[in-house]
Every structure is written in structure tokens, then in C-alpha cells.
Design a protein around this motif. Structure first.
Motif, PDB file in Angstrom:
ATOM      1  N   SER A   8      15.208 144.257 -56.242  1.00  0.00           N
ATOM      2  CA  SER A   8      15.995 143.279 -57.009  1.00  0.00           C
ATOM      3  C   SER A   8      17.432 143.763 -57.184  1.00  0.00           C
ATOM      4  O   SER A   8      18.341 142.970 -57.383  1.00  0.00           O
ATOM      5  N   GLY A   9      17.629 145.067 -57.134  1.00  0.00           N
ATOM      6  CA  GLY A   9      18.961 145.632 -57.329  1.00  0.00           C
ATOM      7  C   GLY A   9      19.325 145.823 -58.789  1.00  0.00           C
ATOM      8  O   GLY A   9      20.381 146.366 -59.107  1.00  0.00           O
ATOM      9  N   THR A  35      17.961 147.768 -61.171  1.00  0.00           N
ATOM     10  CA  THR A  35      17.977 149.171 -61.580  1.00  0.00           C
ATOM     11  C   THR A  35      19.282 149.829 -61.144  1.00  0.00           C
ATOM     12  O   THR A  35      19.957 150.507 -61.922  1.00  0.00           O
ATOM     13  N   VAL A  73       6.509 148.335 -48.652  1.00  0.00           N
ATOM     14  CA  VAL A  73       6.499 149.405 -47.656  1.00  0.00           C
ATOM     15  C   VAL A  73       6.225 150.764 -48.302  1.00  0.00           C
ATOM     16  O   VAL A  73       6.530 150.965 -49.481  1.00  0.00           O
ATOM     17  N   ASP A  77       6.142 155.072 -52.285  1.00  0.00           N
ATOM     18  CA  ASP A  77       4.739 155.242 -52.630  1.00  0.00           C
ATOM     19  C   ASP A  77       4.025 153.941 -52.949  1.00  0.00           C
ATOM     20  O   ASP A  77       4.637 152.920 -53.249  1.00  0.00           O
TER      21      ASP A  77
END
Ligand code: XMP
Ligand code: MG
Length: 183
Positions: free
Chosen positions: A108-109, A111, A157, A163
Motif C-alpha cells: 500500500s505504501g 508504512t 510473494v 515471509d
């Protein structure tokens, strides 16, 4: 310990070890050229950015120092809210430094846009972002990402630092999970 092979958990390989290594080397060459011999402080975002940091830093010819931050974003369910809590802060004073944030993936960008603003408030000379992967969702947020390894579709991914339930970070390639793992 379960004995099954990690490879059996994967649907397909998105980027091989060799592809990642050559793309990271290209990013490093671009960064070296842009910083023109100035010292760079690489800020890795734990834990996902560990592999990118290790390879990118070794591919750079510029003088670099490294520091780490761990953040967690509050959110309902899987959606990142943009409200961020610092779990581990930097040990470096950013005043006057050329800071390059190193990330594994931007979704989402939210953070990262919080993180960039937070680091800018500490008085560095410059703050730029380098991410290995970026998902299309990130386009919704006004955030300037100078270095992007690969634009990928909105699929989950794993590998090369990324993870699922803390597993698969150690893979030297990036792949997608087989549905039976998360369903
Ligand atoms: P934003 O705020 O950009 O958060 O939504 C990015 C963070 O979300 C996690 N993330 C992933 N982790 N595979 C992962 O292992 C993925 O496909 C994926 N997409 C998002 C990751 O922690 C990243 O820092
Ligand atoms: Mg991350």
C-alpha cells in the motif's frame, strides 16, 4: 521439525537468484552514479529487507554505513492503516546525512510514506527509497520511490527476505505460494 521440502510449498518462481543478483547490481550502479562518491546511510527495514540490504550494500562502491529500523503498522486485519509504531529505532543521528531507505516490498505504501516523513523530520540532507519489489496498490499513495527493482502484480510473494508466517525468508529466489499453504 517437519521434514517436508520448502520447494513443495511454492507455486512458481517469480525471480531466480541470478535475476535478483543482476537486478540488484543494476540498482547499485545507479545509486553509485547518483551519489557520486558521497557517503550513504542505508536504513534497512527489518526483517524483510535483510537480504536486499546484504546484497545491495556489497554491490555498492560508495562508502556506506548501515542502520536498521523495525516498525509495525496498526491495521484491521491484513490492511495496513498507515498508523505506525517503532519497534526498534535507529542508532544513528540523521542530521546532514544522505539516507537511503532499503525495503523488500512496497504494497500500500502507507508504512513507507510514514517512515519517510519520520526520517525527514530528523534533519537529514536527503532521504530516498530503494525497494526490490513494488505492487500496483502503491500507486495510490503519493510517495516518490527512486529505485525499484521490479514492479509485480498483487500476488503474495515469499523468499529473499519475504515471509509467510515468518517462513521462507531464507530462500535465495522469490516465488509465489501454492494455494494449499494459505487456504
Ligand atoms: P505497506 O504499508 O506498503 O506494507 O502496505 C508493506 C509491507 O507489507 C508486507 N507485504 C508482504 N510481505 N509478501 C510478503 O512477505 C508479500 O507479497 C507482501 N506484500 C506486502 C511486507 O511486510 C511489507 O513490508
Ligand atoms: Mg518489510
Amino acid at each position: 521439525m517437519d521434514s517436508h521440502d520448502v520447494q513443495a510449498d511454492l507455486k512458481h518462481v517469480l525471480y531466480t537468484k541470478e535475476q535478483i543478483q543482476s537486478r540488484v547490481a543494476e540498482l547499485a550502479a545507479q545509486i553509485d552514479a547518483d551519489y557520486e562518491g558521497r557517503d550513504v546511510l542505508l536504513v534497512g527495514v527489518l526483517k524483510g529487507a535483510v537480504m536486499v540490504m546484504a546484497d545491495l550494500s556489497r554491490a555498492l562502491h560508495s562508502h556506506v554505513t548501515m542502520d536498521w529500523m523495525a516498525v509495525s503498522s496498526y491495521g484491521s486485519g491484513t490492511q495496513s492503516s498507515g498508523v505506525v509504531r517503532i519497534l526498534k529505532d535507529l542508532e544513528t543521528d540523521l542530521m546532514g546525512k544522505h539516507v537511503l531507505i532499503v525495503e523488500d516490498i512496497i504494497d500500500s505504501g502507507l508504512t513507507l510514506s510514514w517512515l519517510k516523513a519520520n526520517l525527514i523530520s530528523r534533519g537529514p540532507a536527503t532521504v530516498e527509497i530503494c525497494t526490490l519489489l513494488r505492487k500496483p496498490e502503491a500507486a495510490k499513495v503519493e510517495i516518490d520511490v527512486k529505485y525499484v527493482g521490479y514492479e509485480i502484480p498483487s500476488e503474495f510473494v515469499v523468499g529473499y527476505g519475504l515471509d509467510f508466517a515468518e517462513k521462507y525468508r531464507n530462500l535465495d529466489f522469490i516465488g509465489t505460494l501454492a494455494p494449499h499453504i494459505y487456504e
